[in-house]
Design an enzyme around this catalytic site. Structure first.
Site, PDB file in Angstrom:
ATOM      1  N   GLY A  86      29.468  -5.600 -17.132  1.00  0.00           N
ATOM      2  CA  GLY A  86      28.769  -3.584 -17.476  1.00  0.00           C
ATOM      3  C   GLY A  86      28.066  -3.642 -18.377  1.00  0.00           C
ATOM      4  CG  LEU A  87      24.546  -2.236 -18.496  1.00  0.00           C
ATOM      5  CD1 LEU A  87      23.600  -1.175 -17.466  1.00  0.00           C
ATOM      6  CD2 LEU A  87      24.520  -3.274 -18.928  1.00  0.00           C
ATOM      7  CB  SER A 128      36.498   2.247 -23.130  1.00  0.00           C
ATOM      8  OG  SER A 128      36.176   3.400 -24.031  1.00  0.00           O
ATOM      9  CE1 TYR A 152      31.345   1.664 -21.671  1.00  0.00           C
ATOM     10  CE2 TYR A 152      32.145   2.739 -23.015  1.00  0.00           C
ATOM     11  CZ  TYR A 152      31.746   1.356 -22.434  1.00  0.00           C
ATOM     12  OH  TYR A 152      32.751   0.650 -22.355  1.00  0.00           O
ATOM     13  CE  LYS A 156      33.783   0.488 -19.388  1.00  0.00           C
ATOM     14  NZ  LYS A 156      33.919  -0.679 -18.747  1.00  0.00           N
ATOM     15  CG  ASN A 182      37.464   1.800 -31.527  1.00  0.00           C
ATOM     16  OD1 ASN A 182      38.055   1.913 -31.191  1.00  0.00           O
ATOM     17  ND2 ASN A 182      36.146   1.809 -32.124  1.00  0.00           N
TER      18      ASN A 182
HETATM   19  P1  NAD Z   1      29.514  -7.597 -23.288  1.00  0.00           P
HETATM   20  O1  NAD Z   1      28.562  -7.399 -22.918  1.00  0.00           O
HETATM   21  O2  NAD Z   1      30.055  -8.854 -24.353  1.00  0.00           O
HETATM   22  O3  NAD Z   1      29.465  -8.704 -21.578  1.00  0.00           O
HETATM   23  C1  NAD Z   1      29.281  -8.257 -20.162  1.00  0.00           C
HETATM   24  C2  NAD Z   1      29.003  -9.283 -19.988  1.00  0.00           C
HETATM   25  O4  NAD Z   1      28.922  -8.679 -18.586  1.00  0.00           O
HETATM   26  C3  NAD Z   1      27.562 -10.061 -20.121  1.00  0.00           C
HETATM   27  O5  NAD Z   1      27.741 -11.422 -20.063  1.00  0.00           O
HETATM   28  C4  NAD Z   1      26.589  -9.560 -19.689  1.00  0.00           C
HETATM   29  O6  NAD Z   1      25.369 -10.536 -18.845  1.00  0.00           O
HETATM   30  C5  NAD Z   1      27.157  -9.197 -17.494  1.00  0.00           C
HETATM   31  N1  NAD Z   1      26.950  -8.310 -17.343  1.00  0.00           N
HETATM   32  C6  NAD Z   1      26.033  -7.333 -16.947  1.00  0.00           C
HETATM   33  N2  NAD Z   1      26.078  -6.603 -15.892  1.00  0.00           N
HETATM   34  C7  NAD Z   1      26.560  -7.398 -15.078  1.00  0.00           C
HETATM   35  C8  NAD Z   1      26.509  -7.513 -13.587  1.00  0.00           C
HETATM   36  N3  NAD Z   1      25.376  -6.619 -12.953  1.00  0.00           N
HETATM   37  N4  NAD Z   1      26.454  -8.772 -12.682  1.00  0.00           N
HETATM   38  C9  NAD Z   1      27.253  -9.551 -13.603  1.00  0.00           C
HETATM   39  N5  NAD Z   1      26.954  -9.683 -14.907  1.00  0.00           N
HETATM   40  C10 NAD Z   1      26.880  -8.649 -15.704  1.00  0.00           C
HETATM   41  O7  NAD Z   1      30.030  -6.472 -22.990  1.00  0.00           O
HETATM   42  P2  NAD Z   1      32.186  -6.643 -23.618  1.00  0.00           P
HETATM   43  O8  NAD Z   1      32.081  -5.786 -25.081  1.00  0.00           O
HETATM   44  O9  NAD Z   1      32.288  -8.481 -23.256  1.00  0.00           O
HETATM   45  O10 NAD Z   1      32.497  -5.951 -22.493  1.00  0.00           O
HETATM   46  C11 NAD Z   1      33.101  -5.857 -21.545  1.00  0.00           C
HETATM   47  C12 NAD Z   1      33.291  -4.687 -21.065  1.00  0.00           C
HETATM   48  O11 NAD Z   1      34.883  -4.471 -21.707  1.00  0.00           O
HETATM   49  C13 NAD Z   1      32.478  -3.858 -20.000  1.00  0.00           C
HETATM   50  O12 NAD Z   1      32.701  -4.078 -19.624  1.00  0.00           O
HETATM   51  C14 NAD Z   1      32.673  -3.086 -21.587  1.00  0.00           C
HETATM   52  O13 NAD Z   1      32.586  -1.863 -20.955  1.00  0.00           O
HETATM   53  C15 NAD Z   1      34.203  -2.783 -21.758  1.00  0.00           C
HETATM   54  N6  NAD Z   1      34.533  -2.097 -23.066  1.00  0.00           N
HETATM   55  C16 NAD Z   1      34.002  -2.635 -23.805  1.00  0.00           C
HETATM   56  C17 NAD Z   1      34.183  -2.151 -25.254  1.00  0.00           C
HETATM   57  C18 NAD Z   1      33.868  -3.405 -26.169  1.00  0.00           C
HETATM   58  O14 NAD Z   1      34.200  -2.568 -28.005  1.00  0.00           O
HETATM   59  N7  NAD Z   1      33.459  -4.123 -26.346  1.00  0.00           N
HETATM   60  C19 NAD Z   1      35.698  -1.159 -25.449  1.00  0.00           C
HETATM   61  C20 NAD Z   1      36.082  -1.121 -24.750  1.00  0.00           C
HETATM   62  C21 NAD Z   1      35.114  -1.300 -22.571  1.00  0.00           C
HETATM   63  C1  UD1 Z   2      31.863   3.140 -30.381  1.00  0.00           C
HETATM   64  C2  UD1 Z   2      31.539   4.179 -28.719  1.00  0.00           C
HETATM   65  C3  UD1 Z   2      32.274   3.866 -27.740  1.00  0.00           C
HETATM   66  C4  UD1 Z   2      33.164   1.960 -27.369  1.00  0.00           C
HETATM   67  C5  UD1 Z   2      32.879   1.635 -28.410  1.00  0.00           C
HETATM   68  C6  UD1 Z   2      33.464   0.429 -28.284  1.00  0.00           C
HETATM   69  C7  UD1 Z   2      30.151   6.135 -29.302  1.00  0.00           C
HETATM   70  C8  UD1 Z   2      30.464   7.593 -30.265  1.00  0.00           C
HETATM   71  N1  UD1 Z   2      31.742   5.126 -29.216  1.00  0.00           N
HETATM   72  O1  UD1 Z   2      33.457   3.264 -30.167  1.00  0.00           O
HETATM   73  O2  UD1 Z   2      32.529   4.833 -26.356  1.00  0.00           O
HETATM   74  O3  UD1 Z   2      34.501   2.210 -26.329  1.00  0.00           O
HETATM   75  O4  UD1 Z   2      32.324   1.609 -29.464  1.00  0.00           O
HETATM   76  O5  UD1 Z   2      32.953  -0.275 -27.900  1.00  0.00           O
HETATM   77  O6  UD1 Z   2      29.467   4.640 -29.893  1.00  0.00           O
HETATM   78  N2  UD1 Z   2      30.321   3.490 -37.946  1.00  0.00           N
HETATM   79  C9  UD1 Z   2      29.827   3.854 -39.029  1.00  0.00           C
HETATM   80  N3  UD1 Z   2      28.376   3.461 -39.278  1.00  0.00           N
HETATM   81  C10 UD1 Z   2      28.181   2.365 -38.648  1.00  0.00           C
HETATM   82  C11 UD1 Z   2      29.143   1.816 -37.563  1.00  0.00           C
HETATM   83  C12 UD1 Z   2      29.712   2.763 -37.059  1.00  0.00           C
HETATM   84  O7  UD1 Z   2      29.925   4.880 -39.962  1.00  0.00           O
HETATM   85  O8  UD1 Z   2      26.385   1.848 -38.870  1.00  0.00           O
HETATM   86  C13 UD1 Z   2      31.756   4.557 -38.036  1.00  0.00           C
HETATM   87  C14 UD1 Z   2      31.667   5.474 -36.838  1.00  0.00           C
HETATM   88  O9  UD1 Z   2      30.776   6.688 -37.072  1.00  0.00           O
HETATM   89  C15 UD1 Z   2      32.913   5.685 -36.318  1.00  0.00           C
HETATM   90  C16 UD1 Z   2      33.534   4.269 -36.969  1.00  0.00           C
HETATM   91  O10 UD1 Z   2      32.566   3.776 -37.973  1.00  0.00           O
HETATM   92  O11 UD1 Z   2      33.873   6.679 -36.717  1.00  0.00           O
HETATM   93  C17 UD1 Z   2      33.738   2.796 -35.634  1.00  0.00           C
HETATM   94  O12 UD1 Z   2      32.608   3.467 -35.035  1.00  0.00           O
HETATM   95  P1  UD1 Z   2      31.918   1.917 -33.564  1.00  0.00           P
HETATM   96  O13 UD1 Z   2      32.442   0.874 -33.744  1.00  0.00           O
HETATM   97  O14 UD1 Z   2      30.593   2.281 -32.726  1.00  0.00           O
HETATM   98  O15 UD1 Z   2      33.398   2.126 -32.250  1.00  0.00           O
HETATM   99  P2  UD1 Z   2      33.337   3.381 -32.158  1.00  0.00           P
HETATM  100  O16 UD1 Z   2      32.546   4.556 -32.032  1.00  0.00           O
HETATM  101  O17 UD1 Z   2      35.034   4.013 -31.900  1.00  0.00           O
END
Ligand code: NAD
Ligand code: UD1
Length: 341
Positions: A86-87, A128, A152, A156, A182
């Site tokens: 996913g993106l 998320s 985004y 979800k 997070n």
């Molecule tokens: P990531 O971008 O590192 O991993 C996603 C992977 O999916 C990548 O390898 C990308 O190349 C692949 N991908 C994207 N679109 C695709 C498609 N259409 N077909 C096949 N492969 C595809 O992201 P992540 O941080 O590992 O996140 C994984 C999942 O968890 C995502 O759905 C994301 O929304 C969810 N999520 C992540 C966080 C976070 O903080 N990282 C928080 C909440 C939810």
């Molecule tokens: C963000 C996304 C959330 C997603 C999550 C994990 C937003 C609004 N929310 O969460 O949907 O699920 O990432 O991918 O983007 N901060 C700074 N300076 C920075 C970056 C962040 O001060 O350069 C602060 C933010 O204001 C926040 C905290 O750090 O208070 C965490 O930020 P971040 O790591 O981006 O996560 P979320 O915003 O919680």
């Protein structure tokens, strides 16, 4: 485990999927990654094999490619699917909502349709905490979902609703929705980690790039929130704890099927931006220069999980503290200053 069980990991080359692949392989499962590598590299898959000394086969492809998925399900005896594909960039989703709905919603529907056709009905979904909107904290799984602030986040929530409808239509489905808080940091050996392209949007990778000298200073987005020190508070969870939560969820589905379940994966503790900066400095000895800037639009002041449902039902609890998170974050960045290149 005597009979090897093959888990399909769409998006398994990415940050969360690669760490989860290690945990699954180490627990005796087999995995098959399908990834279009739009936000990852094959190098992570080689490293999974180095760490586990097990095979991590993959297919290069997209979850929106129905023909490819049908071939994969034809060729392999897949037992369960954990979707990480996913993106995930919140800001980008506001500029390109159609790309986000196409990849995250249509992609998962396509995957579910093929699973249904092939009668594979065990599914774990990466959701998320953003689905809670701005509900009162701490969030429990019974907290009503809100309206996520970004496209985004709405992808979800849409998928969560689709999964609920699917289960209601056919109780043979066995579904776990994991609401991540997070996720940060990296596997302890420093071989896998988060590898964002360009300038990171999220706090932990941004701090790490400042520490590595690749960015000048951290912008702290607002210090006038009603929190401990005015900066935003989040529930940061070590990626290995999160990965282990996936294993426990899969084990739960195996022992309690059919099922539809939602679990928060968080620690239950919140840390402010400045607390994170200080923890990083203490753990690494590196000073992080920062300046206070305006609030980032869409940010909530403070949220964290009530993770007691996962603790109770999955026998899972996040074990690694904030110091370990900072140590392992730096360990990965120090050893991989240019990511996987
Ligand atoms: P990531 O971008 O590192 O991993 C996603 C992977 O999916 C990548 O390898 C990308 O190349 C692949 N991908 C994207 N679109 C695709 C498609 N259409 N077909 C096949 N492969 C595809 O992201 P992540 O941080 O590992 O996140 C994984 C999942 O968890 C995502 O759905 C994301 O929304 C969810 N999520 C992540 C966080 C976070 O903080 N990282 C928080 C909440 C939810
Ligand atoms: C963000 C996304 C959330 C997603 C999550 C994990 C937003 C609004 N929310 O969460 O949907 O699920 O990432 O991918 O983007 N901060 C700074 N300076 C920075 C970056 C962040 O001060 O350069 C602060 C933010 O204001 C926040 C905290 O750090 O208070 C965490 O930020 P971040 O790591 O981006 O996560 P979320 O915003 O919680």
């Amino acid at each position: 485990m005597s009979d090897k069980k093959l888990v399909l990991l769409p998006g398994g080359a990415g940050y969360i999927g690669s760490h989860t692949a290690v945990v699954l392989l180490q627990a005796g499962y087999e995995v098959l990654v399908v990834d279009n590598f739009s936000n990852s590299s094959e190098i992570s898959l080689q490293r999974i094999e180095n760490i586990t000394e097990k095979k991590c086969p993959y297919v290069r492809g997209d979850i929106r490619d129905r023909k490819l998925l049908l071939e994969i399900f034809q060729q392999y005896d897949i037992y369960a699917v954990m979707n990480f594909a996913g993106l995930k960039a919140v800001g980008e989703s506001c500029k390109k909502p159609l790309s986000y709905y196409n990849c995250n919603v249509f992609g998962v529907i396509n995957l579910l349709e093929v699973m249904q056709e092939r009668n594979v009905k065990t599914f774990v979904f990466s959701s998320s905490a953003t689905v809670y909107g701005d509900a009162p904290i701490p969030y429990t799984e019974n907290t009503p979902t809100g309206i996520p602030i970004s496209p985004y986040g709405r992808t979800k929530l849409h998928i969560e609703q689709i999964l609920s409808d699917l289960y209601n239509s056919d109780n043979a489905w066995n579904i776990a929705i994991l609401r991540y808080f997070n996720p940060i940091s990296a596997i302890e050996n420093g071989l896998l980690g988060e590898n964002p392209q360009g300038i990171p949007n999220n706090l932990a990778p941004y701090i790490a790039k400042v520490a590595a000298g690749k960015l000048k200073e951290l912008a702290v987005f607002g210090n006038d929130y009603p929190t401990v020190d005015g900066t935003g508070v989040r529930d940061y969870i070590h990626i290995m704890d999160l990965a282990e939560g996936h294993l426990r969820a899969l084990n739960y589905l195996e022992n309690n099927h059919p099922n539809f379940n939602i679990w928060n994966l968080g620690t239950g503790s919140g840390y402010s931006v400045l607390e994170i900066v200080r923890a990083f400095e203490k753990e690494t000895g590196i000073t992080i220069p920062y300046k206070i800037t305006a609030r980032r639009p869409g940010d909530l002041p403070e949220f964290y999980a009530d993770p007691s449902k996962a603790e109770r039902e999955l026998n899972w609890k996040a074990k690694r503290d904030i110091n370990a998170m900072m140590r392992d974050l730096w360990n990965f960045i120090k050893n991989n200053p240019n990511g996987y290149e």
